[in-house]
Design a protein around this motif. Structure first.
Motif, PDB file in Angstrom:
ATOM      1  N   LEU A   1     -37.659   7.803 -10.355  1.00  0.00           N
ATOM      2  CA  LEU A   1     -38.274   6.658 -11.036  1.00  0.00           C
ATOM      3  C   LEU A   1     -37.556   5.371 -10.655  1.00  0.00           C
ATOM      4  O   LEU A   1     -38.194   4.348 -10.383  1.00  0.00           O
ATOM      5  CB  LEU A   1     -38.231   6.832 -12.556  1.00  0.00           C
ATOM      6  N   THR A   2     -36.216   5.399 -10.651  1.00  0.00           N
ATOM      7  CA  THR A   2     -35.469   4.172 -10.378  1.00  0.00           C
ATOM      8  C   THR A   2     -34.864   4.146  -8.979  1.00  0.00           C
ATOM      9  O   THR A   2     -34.356   3.114  -8.549  1.00  0.00           O
ATOM     10  CB  THR A   2     -34.338   3.968 -11.405  1.00  0.00           C
TER      11      THR A   2
ATOM     12  N   GLY B   1     -33.980  -1.488 -14.579  1.00  0.00           N
ATOM     13  CA  GLY B   1     -34.514  -0.765 -13.433  1.00  0.00           C
ATOM     14  C   GLY B   1     -34.334  -1.488 -12.113  1.00  0.00           C
ATOM     15  O   GLY B   1     -34.795  -1.012 -11.078  1.00  0.00           O
ATOM     16  N   ARG B   2     -33.661  -2.628 -12.121  1.00  0.00           N
ATOM     17  CA  ARG B   2     -33.443  -3.374 -10.871  1.00  0.00           C
ATOM     18  C   ARG B   2     -32.521  -2.593  -9.942  1.00  0.00           C
ATOM     19  O   ARG B   2     -31.497  -2.080 -10.365  1.00  0.00           O
ATOM     20  CB  ARG B   2     -32.814  -4.742 -11.187  1.00  0.00           C
TER      21      ARG B   2
ATOM     22  N   HIS C   1     -31.632   7.446 -15.175  1.00  0.00           N
ATOM     23  CA  HIS C   1     -32.393   6.237 -14.825  1.00  0.00           C
ATOM     24  C   HIS C   1     -31.473   5.046 -14.585  1.00  0.00           C
ATOM     25  O   HIS C   1     -31.658   4.291 -13.640  1.00  0.00           O
ATOM     26  CB  HIS C   1     -33.404   5.917 -15.920  1.00  0.00           C
TER      27      HIS C   1
END
Lengths: 347, 347
Positions: free
Chosen positions: A286-287, A141-142, A244
């Protein structure tokens, strides 16, 4: 070895193996390669006159070495999905003739001991493009540097690959550095590398998508080929992991005009525009909190020619977004210019 | 062979192999088995006095045959994830002594040629519970008979397995036919069968979930162990496929009181109650339009004892749902009775 993905790049140019496949629908990969990397396709090998003709120079296994190709690509679905004894003999002869072999068949080349032994002895490579050989990590998720555009769809087989290829080309033609990122077998063969995200272990889908579109220079766009649909009861998992992991800045929502239910699943109605856009936007944020759907790619191929302009206009009115037909819209159409402009505005 | 999933059931009772693992946190599987299928666990094998003690009768590889166990379960994470020469010798001796072996290690028993050859020669089974050996199909989205409850979470490791085991037991104790359906390694060992859905190819996640909870009798509840979280950038793909394939009638949303960010990913805030409930409800309604979140499982294990009642009351006030602490709430508590009643109302 690709520094980003750990995948072995497939050496071009290609010689496309059509065999005796006479149904164009089962030669989609071959047509996709001819259409999208025609400059890399130096010929075709057909076993019979009735086989699909790609319009490329014909070679036989015996004279194929003259083609200058580096890799023979199995460009068709073979009957039963497996390799017959006849096909195995041809592939062994092509290894002897100096070629690597690439395949998107379900039955992996790497699972055929005769091919593996011969390839190893000769120093050739076998590429099973559905199977990613490199190590994968779970997603983090970075946020990464550079920009990403992902094609997403209301269903499978609505034009996500085609749209991603077109968008990458439009961006490049407008002077923006852009790279097509392949997530399925035909796309991987076109790009020469990529990861078939639907074939990795479920834990690694978003990680695979992260590896596929790594940190990049400011102003660079990775244009990622979408897979499946968030609204498909069979494949939404693949889609969500890809959304994502790709952390797209922009998405292009692909739809086939006239389709109202999931192909093959008549109990599943396709989402309306508002639900589809909201679903993908929510998932992507979300990301990447700035993610948004920037355009609609409306595949009008099944509509009568005279109905297409109205379909595009209707989608524009319903969504307020630029709408293009990926098969028909010119690079200088208003919708394509609007999408390229939306990318440029983020550079 | 399980008629539904094609998986080989693991033969009980179990002998739990602890080895020299001295850290309880790396013996989670062994503790889970002791706690949830203690009647199936007849003993432990420890290599050293300092190893974790499960409070079960001690055996050595030499006298293990006396235990009456059918299967030796590797109940710990071994250093490095792989099998040392010492472990391999012990496992070979246990095969000789008459046991099957089950493992959730990353390094599969089936990839160890010495174990495979010995097991085959002796007619023993090796179970790599992370690896599903049966054929899988892609999901179809077809509605199935019987009822399903799925535990879902705001994050990983918040108590989804524990909650599913507890709910299955509460339903059974209240006279409702119910089956715990395992989706992860410890759950599979407890149930003796199941599918590790995070380890199947991404295309097959929802199909695996469909296979795991097949058509059932009216009034029967499959209680499916959840995985991951829709709000986790690494694992949401697994979660969504499991939601779609499980087509739950009811969900129990699991959360650890006091946790505010995804474990290990401090940039990712957990969703508030409303977003979490809406996210899971929207996702589940694709394959089951009647799906709803019926209760909250609030793991209060990290709160001071005096703060727990207030946390439960706060969650009840915020959601309007019954809230129980899976580790603490009695089967006759109001929240547990409300959940069981919600199930009964659907029978």
């Amino acid at each position: 070895m690709n520094r980003h993905t750990g995948s072995l790049a497939i050496r071009k140019p290609y010689l496309l193996l059509v065999g005796d496949q006479s149904e164009p629908v089962f030669a989609k990969t071959a047509f996709g390669l001819r259409d999208w990397c025609g400059e890399d396709c130096v010929g075709q090998i057909r076993f019979a006159d009735g086989a699909v003709d790609l319009g490329l120079p014909d070679y036989t296994p015996a004279d194929a070495a003259r083609s200058g190709a580096q890799t023979v690509v199995i460009g068709v679905a073979v009957p039963g999905g497996g390799l017959s004894a006849e096909w195995q003999e041809v592939l062994l002869a092509l290894l002897e003739a100096g070629f690597d072999i690439a395949s998107g068949l379900h039955d992996a080349l790497e699972d055929n001991p005769a091919l593996v032994l011969r390839a190893r002895a000769l120093g050739r490579r076998l590429h099973d493009v559905r199977r990613f050989a490199g190590p994968l990590k779970v997603g983090t998720g970075r946020r990464r540097t550079g920009r990403r555009l992902l094609t997403v769809g209301t269903d499978c087989a609505v034009g996500k690959k085609y749209t991603a290829l077109a968008v990458a080309r439009w961006l490049q033609d407008a002077g923006h550095p852009a790279t097509f990122r392949a997530t399925g077998q035909t796309g991987i063969l076109i790009a020469g590398e990529g990861i078939a995200v639907d074939a990795v272990k479920a834990d690694f889908v978003s990680g695979a998508a992260e590896a596929l579109s790594p940190d990049a220079a400011l102003g660079h766009w990775d244009v990622v080929e979408g897979q499946g649909s968030l609204f498909h009861p069979s494949f939404a998992a693949v889609t969500l992991g890809l959304v994502h992991g790709s952390q797209p800045d922009l998405m292009v929502l692909c739809h086939e005009a006239g389709r109202t239910v999931i192909a093959g699943l008549p109990d599943y109605r396709l989402p309306d525009w508002e639900s589809a856009i909201a679903g993908y936007t929510d998932a992507a944020r979300l990301t990447n909190p700035g993610a948004r759907v920037a355009a609609i790619s409306l595949n009008c191929g099944r509509l009568p020619a005279e109905a297409r302009a109205a379909a595009v206009a209707g989608a524009e009115a319903a969504t307020g977004l630029p709408v293009f037909d990926p098969m028909a819209s010119a690079p200088d159409s208003a919708a394509v210019r609007a999408l390229v402009g939306a990318c440029a505005a983020l550079d």
